[in-house]
Scaffold this active site. Structure first.
Site, mmCIF file in Angstrom:
data_model
loop_
_atom_site.group_PDB
_atom_site.id
_atom_site.type_symbol
_atom_site.label_atom_id
_atom_site.label_comp_id
_atom_site.label_asym_id
_atom_site.label_seq_id
_atom_site.Cartn_x
_atom_site.Cartn_y
_atom_site.Cartn_z
ATOM 1 N N GLU B 128 61.335 -64.913 23.750
ATOM 2 C CA GLU B 128 61.279 -65.388 25.084
ATOM 3 C C GLU B 128 62.073 -66.487 25.649
ATOM 4 O O GLU B 128 62.696 -66.478 26.536
ATOM 5 C CB GLU B 128 59.773 -65.171 25.649
ATOM 6 N N THR B 181 66.827 -66.263 38.391
ATOM 7 C CA THR B 181 65.999 -67.207 37.838
ATOM 8 C C THR B 181 66.115 -68.503 38.259
ATOM 9 O O THR B 181 65.319 -69.221 39.048
ATOM 10 C CB THR B 181 65.824 -67.158 36.275
#
Lengths: 306, 306
Positions: B128, B181
């Site tokens: 991740e 993001t």
């Protein structure tokens, strides 16, 4: 029933990572009150022992709380209140809240319980407000409901009771020093780092999950306050040393009770709690400051008739 | 067993008042992966469908996660990975985490389960990290453990699974827009007001208490984010209107999924969830922005063999 005798337990508010929202109720420490139903309407405080507090109803925490429930219930009678204080004022274990909670609980009982315990919290907050300057449920909620309590929010008041895992004991060391509420407020920063807030709410989440799942180790890992304790501990002599002695003796966690100066530790089981109390006392003797120690199971019942 | 086919569910992280700590696992939405045990040591990604992602092991989320468990287990074999993406990248429902979780889950199964699901979260976080830039468990934890998850803290990683009350359904509206993001991070303030933090952790406490006590109304009252949502919602067209339409249709609460742009609502029961999905869709049609809708029970199982 025209007279009731009540035990009004001490409480721990600002429970570590649960600043301003989490509290718990103690078992062996508390005031006693006697409340009498009388023909004359209104609220009269007839006797106070153990503390020098005002007898005037509207200046007394118990009196103001009693008026709040009295005005809501509008009964065709009045009440006389006797207060026998055993919890020292300014100790940080809910002395004023015990009086407020006792008054509303006793009157509600004598009226045949028109209100639920949750509803009583609202009335007791009115009394607590004259002691603390604002309506807070941190101490009155655990005093009335027992166990652990979470004050989710205030608009409207939303209090959740969480039953205590059966083996949780609290140890409280009350140093006989004065910490002024104004000082313990002024030392806080109104602005905090988001990353610290995230750490804190992760811990609060862990504490609540630990209480529901009766996972004592999780409760212990969660008892970390990265926001309030680092600032307020400066007002309490030897705080770090006492806290470390509690942890080394096996406490799950420790922190400041209320706005201080009392220091609490939570423990699994009475034997560890007594060992922790001994370690904390031994440490505090070094300071030369007089203190009281209390070891108490968490009281799941709250304020009660005796 | 030398080959395994896996369902890797989508997840909702940053669950409203539980920013950075709470997530949940979805049931009907997810990727599929096939993992094969082969003689040649190492990790090879042999096929990717449904998305344009790198086949190089060390540049691929699933590859890096797979290497983490491979290096810990040191098996005398290797693994080939096929990834069939169904969760759109950048949707805010854990697309990269699903790949990371699937890889470590599949390899662990083929190795005879040397690691617990909790331990797998650590490996998946490594994967991740190449997608999000930092090791976060917000999505991998619910993907691997199922239900609701609380990440209490990271030093060391401490993840608590909370079983979902059986009637909780999630509705997700994914607008086909890109929210970078970097933008969704930059819009946050690193400094917040203590009083807002207290409101937030009161609500998070209420959410967790509501999940344990299966009190749907408490869950609903607690789904209020006063810190992140007011800032990030500006990046999502029509957010307030869609949220209000969900609440008016009976949702318990709503918020931004992950870092957006997906908008989620939690509901009690499938019938209400479908009504809420209809209301949200109807509202979003006005924007002219294409979108997907998902209605899913919370998935208490997590990533699994199919």
């Amino acid at each position: 029933m025209t007279e009731i005798k009540i035990f009004c337990p001490a409480t721990i508010a600002n429970l570590n990572c649960g600043f301003d929202v989490m509290g718990l109720c103690l078992e062996g420490i508390g005031d006693e009150m006697i409340i009498r139903k009388v023909a004359d309407k209104g609220i009269r405080i007839t006797k106070i022992t153990g503390a020098d507090l005002p007898l005037e109803t509207d200046k007394n925490v118990a009196g103001v709380a009693a008026l709040a429930i009295f005005n809501a219930a509008k009964p065709d009678c009045g009440f006389e209140i006797e207060i026998h204080k055993k919890i020292k004022a300014g100790s940080g274990i809910g002395s004023s809240s015990a009086s407020a909670a006792g008054a509303v609980f006793g009157i509600n009982e004598l009226l045949g319980k028109p209100f639920t315990r949750h509803e009583l919290v609202d009335f007791a907050m009115k009394g607590e407000a004259i002691a603390s300057g604002s309506e807070h449920a941190d101490n009155v909620a655990p005093c009335i409901l027992g166990g652990f309590t979470l004050v989710r929010g205030y608009n409207p008041l939303d209090v959740i009771k969480i039953e205590s895992p059966s083996e949780i004991y609290a140890v409280v060391l009350h140093p006989h020093i004065e910490v002024k509420t104004s000082d313990s407020r002024a030392i806080l920063s109104p602005i905090i780092a988001l990353k610290d807030a995230i750490t804190q709410w992760g811990n609060l989440g862990g504490l609540i999950a630990g209480l529901y799942s009766k996972d004592y180790e999780l409760i212990g890992r969660s008892l970390q306050d990265v926001i309030i304790e680092p600032l307020r501990k400066k007002l309490i002599p030897n705080f770090d040393e006492v806290k470390n002695s509690a942890l080394n003796a096996g406490a799950l966690g420790a922190g400041i009770s209320g706005a201080g100066p009392s220091i609490f530790a939570l423990c699994k089981g009475q034997a560890i709690a007594e060992k922790v109390a001994f370690a904390m006392s031994s440490n505090y003797l070094d300071t030369g400051i007089p203190f009281d120690m209390h070891v108490s199971r968490v009281n799941d019942e709250g304020v009660k008739k005796i």
